[in-house]
Design a protein around this motif. Structure first.
Motif, PDB file in Angstrom:
ATOM      1  N   ASP A   1      27.041  37.667   6.011  1.00  0.00           N
ATOM      2  CA  ASP A   1      28.283  37.890   5.266  1.00  0.00           C
ATOM      3  C   ASP A   1      28.287  37.144   3.941  1.00  0.00           C
TER       4      ASP A   1
ATOM      5  N   THR B   1      25.118  38.244  -0.902  1.00  0.00           N
ATOM      6  CA  THR B   1      25.551  39.442  -1.623  1.00  0.00           C
ATOM      7  C   THR B   1      24.378  39.985  -2.422  1.00  0.00           C
TER       8      THR B   1
ATOM      9  N   PRO C   1      32.747  50.162   6.963  1.00  0.00           N
ATOM     10  CA  PRO C   1      33.214  49.345   5.836  1.00  0.00           C
ATOM     11  C   PRO C   1      32.055  48.666   5.098  1.00  0.00           C
ATOM     12  N   GLU C   2      30.978  48.378   5.821  1.00  0.00           N
ATOM     13  CA  GLU C   2      29.830  47.774   5.139  1.00  0.00           C
ATOM     14  C   GLU C   2      28.548  48.333   5.744  1.00  0.00           C
ATOM     15  N   THR C   3      27.449  48.027   5.078  1.00  0.00           N
ATOM     16  CA  THR C   3      26.150  48.467   5.582  1.00  0.00           C
ATOM     17  C   THR C   3      25.276  47.238   5.750  1.00  0.00           C
TER      18      THR C   3
ATOM     19  N   LYS D   1      24.805  41.815   4.267  1.00  0.00           N
ATOM     20  CA  LYS D   1      25.809  42.868   4.300  1.00  0.00           C
ATOM     21  C   LYS D   1      25.949  43.418   2.896  1.00  0.00           C
ATOM     22  N   ALA D   2      25.886  44.740   2.781  1.00  0.00           N
ATOM     23  CA  ALA D   2      26.039  45.358   1.481  1.00  0.00           C
ATOM     24  C   ALA D   2      27.240  46.292   1.541  1.00  0.00           C
ATOM     25  N   SER D   3      27.583  46.831   0.407  1.00  0.00           N
ATOM     26  CA  SER D   3      28.742  47.722   0.334  1.00  0.00           C
ATOM     27  C   SER D   3      28.578  48.910   1.277  1.00  0.00           C
ATOM     28  N   GLY D   4      29.670  49.324   1.881  1.00  0.00           N
ATOM     29  CA  GLY D   4      29.607  50.489   2.756  1.00  0.00           C
ATOM     30  C   GLY D   4      29.527  51.774   1.958  1.00  0.00           C
TER      31      GLY D   4
ATOM     32  N   PRO E   1      25.521  51.459  -0.770  1.00  0.00           N
ATOM     33  CA  PRO E   1      24.477  50.507  -0.359  1.00  0.00           C
ATOM     34  C   PRO E   1      23.182  50.762  -1.138  1.00  0.00           C
TER      35      PRO E   1
END
Lengths: 295, 351
Positions: B278, B281, B301-303, B317-320, B323
């Motif tokens: 988490d 980034t 929500p995330e990838t 964790k990357a943007s959902g 990604p």
């Protein structure tokens, strides 16, 4: 919802075709052979019973004819056996012995089986093996020590004398131990936390969980004692103490065996065994059903 | 109601010691969760509290009384088992009433107590049913009811939710938590599921190989893990561990990047640098590692992305919505304040 009578015609035939093939109809040769074998097995099982009943309905002169249906059927044999006071006593003796022995086996076998299964104590395995090893000794070897023992204790020709060798059996202990293995320890520990003492745990928690095993054991022990011949023959002297098998074997005289009377007695004596089986069989089936449910 | 204490508790099976001096003080009404991998000794500890296992040495204290030599029934505890252990031959009502056998209440009081408990657990319409006519969740509630009805000083739960399916488990977790808020008894709960531990506990006891690794609130064990084991055990996906060295200037990661952090060491020290997925980034912040994306796990929500770096595989964790592509080279960054540093030899957190 009901299906309207004007179902489109196209649907009907397939539905009917699916319904037309009855489930039980043999589909191939293998199945036919299996059925024939089962049928033959069934005949083999039922024949002695049919023959027993057939003979019990025959007159003495017809007994050695192998025909199944008596030429002149008679219930004279039944009247004779039932009116003969001896048979009544043998029946009562057999019943007392079989019932008491069955109850004792259910209690003692399960108590010992439970202890061997659920308690950890030094020598546990040794005790279990010692009990099991008695299974290897044939009854014929034991009757002489039993007899001498009965004689010195004054048990000859008494109920106690007939019953004592079978009040607890190694087989029953083994059977119950194996069944108690299937009772999760969690039940026993939960009961311990709930404040039961060890005897109460056995009686109130463990025993109800092995009902199917108890039913099976009850059937085995009851039938075993109901039909027991050798030991009751040896230990009893007076006609009044005979059990049914011992008494029946005495029907007839030195030259002729009264088969029609023996078969009549045998037919009557199957009634209690049928009752016992019908009562306990339900428990066995219910046990199987219960075991099939998860949890 | 009472507090519970374990003092230097050890347990040996034959010559094998499986618990090595457990010390724990539980306050009245506290919800304690023991968590750890299988074989860590958490269930054994619970069973020793219950009196189902003998104590090899040390003391179990319930209230102000050492209970080592007391029978389970004399310890004022109640236990809920993983397999429920509700008696299949008794109705729900009889099962619950069973817990009251040794109580001195009158018949009417017992009846009222059973109805009260059944009411709390929403089981009144089921009282006459047999357990095999109940669902898994209902059976578990009967087991809880049987424990509750006695109003014990300490409730013991031995992995009670692990036989339930995921949805039911979440629901029962909430119910047990609410129940605790309502009845307020001390609870000791054993689980191998760190999510259960985090969501339910007032304090978590993390165990491994018969030793307590850390005792703390969920926030403490998550944000200030005492050692690398706790850091990796708590939190999903697990904390990434990257090799590095600590020296007079600061932290140097294996891949070469140097970071200014609060940690310093006069002599060079081999360390493991922990960073939660988490906290990593893609792009922003101080670069920590870089590498190619090998696997993507879209969660909505995330990838989750698995990145092959010179320091090993790292999860971030990357943007959902947007990604990184598979095979794309990404730079993973983190706020140095969110890093954890552990001694590479001992695994203990570097202060």
């Amino acid at each position: 919802m009901t299906i309207a009578p004007d179902v489109p015609a196209g649907i009907r035939p397939t539905t009917d075709a699916a319904l037309a093939a009855p489930k039980g109809k043999p589909k191939n040769l293998g199945q036919i052979i299996r059925w024939l074998l089962l049928f033959a097995g069934g005949i083999l099982m039922i024949m002695p019973i049919v023959y027993m009943i057939s003979t019990s309905l025959k007159w003495p002169h017809e007994v050695y004819n192998v025909n199944l249906i008596p030429e002149e059927p008679t219930i004279e044999n039944y009247t004779y056996v039932l009116e003969d006071g001896r048979f009544y006593w043998w029946f009562v003796n057999s019943l007392i012995i079989a019932v008491i022995t069955t109850i004792c086996n259910l209690l003692f076998d399960s108590l010992v089986g439970y202890t061997l299964c659920k308690f950890r104590f030094p020598g546990r395995q040794l005790v279990f093996i010692a009990i099991l090893s008695t299974l290897m000794i044939p009854t014929e070897m034991l009757v002489i020590p039993w007899y001498l023992m009965s004689q010195s204790f004054g048990w000859l020709d008494t109920y106690w004398g007939i019953m004592f060798p079978g009040l607890m059996t190694a087989f029953g202990t083994f059977l119950m131990k194996q069944f108690f293995e299937s009772v999760p320890d969690d039940f026993i520990e939960a009961a311990r936390i709930d404040g039961l003492n060890e005897l109460e745990i056995w009686w109130k928690v463990a025993m109800p969980l092995v009902k199917p095993a108890l039913a099976a054991l009850a059937i085995f022990v009851f039938l075993g004692n109901w039909t027991a011949f050798l030991w009751p023959l040896i230990v009893t002297n007076s006609v009044d103490m005979y059990t049914i098998p011992v008494g029946l074997s005495g029907f007839g005289d030195e030259v002729d065996v009264a088969w029609e009377l023996i078969m009549t007695g045998a037919a009557i004596s199957t009634i209690p065994t049928l009752i016992v089986f019908l009562i306990f069989q339900r428990f066995i089936i219910r046990g199987v059903v219960m075991a099939g449910l998860k949890g | 109601m009472a507090n519970l204490a374990l003092r230097n508790l050890t347990k040996a099976f034959g010559n094998t010691e499986v618990l090595h001096g457990i010390n724990l003080e539980v306050a009245d009404g506290e919800f304690i969760v023991f968590v750890g991998p299988s074989g860590c000794g958490k269930s054994t500890t619970l069973r020793m509290i219950a009196g189902l296992e003998e104590v090899t040495s040390g003391e179990v204290i319930i209230g102000d009384k050492a209970v080592n030599n007391l029978e389970p029934k004399e310890r004022d505890i109640a236990m809920v088992f993983q397999n429920y252990a509700i008696y299949p031959h008794m109705s729900v009502k009889k099962n619950i009433a069973f817990g009251l056998r040794s109580s001195k209440l009158s018949k009417e009081e017992k009846e009222a107590r059973i109805l009260e408990v059944a009411g709390i657990l929403d089981m009144v319409p089921l009282l006459d049913r047999k357990p095999n006519a109940l669902s898994g969740g209902q059976r578990q509630r009967v087991a809880i009811g049987r424990a509750m009805v006695r109003d014990p000083a300490v409730f013991l739960f031995d992995e009670p939710l692990s036989n339930l399916d995921a949805q039911l488990r979440t629901q029962m977790r909430l119910e047990i938590k609410k129940l605790h808020q309502r009845v307020g008894n001390t609870i000791v709960f054993v689980t191998h599921d760190q999510v259960e531990a985090m969501t339910m506990a007032d304090r978590i006891v993390i165990m491994k190989d018969g030793h307590i690794q850390q005792i703390g609130t969920p926030a403490e064990v998550y944000h200030q893990p005492a050692n690398a084991f706790v850091a990796q055990f708590i939190g999903a996906p697990s904390m990434n561990m990257l090799p590095g060295t600590l020296n007079g200037k600061g932290l140097k990661l294996g891949a070469g990047s140097s970071l200014k952090t609060k940690w310093k060491s006069d002599s060079a020290l081999d360390v493991m640098v922990g960073v939660r997925p988490d906290d990593l980034t893609v792009g922003k912040g101080d670069p920590i590692v870089s590498g190619k994306v090998t696997v993507r796990e879209p969660l909505g929500p995330e990838t989750l992305i698995y990145v092959d770096t010179p320091s090993g595989e790292v999860i971030a964790k990357a943007s959902g919505r947007t990604p990184p592509e598979l095979g794309e080279k990404v730079v993973l960054s983190a706020d140095p304040a969110n890093l954890h540093v552990f001694d590479a030899k001992t695994g203990m957190a570097v202060q």
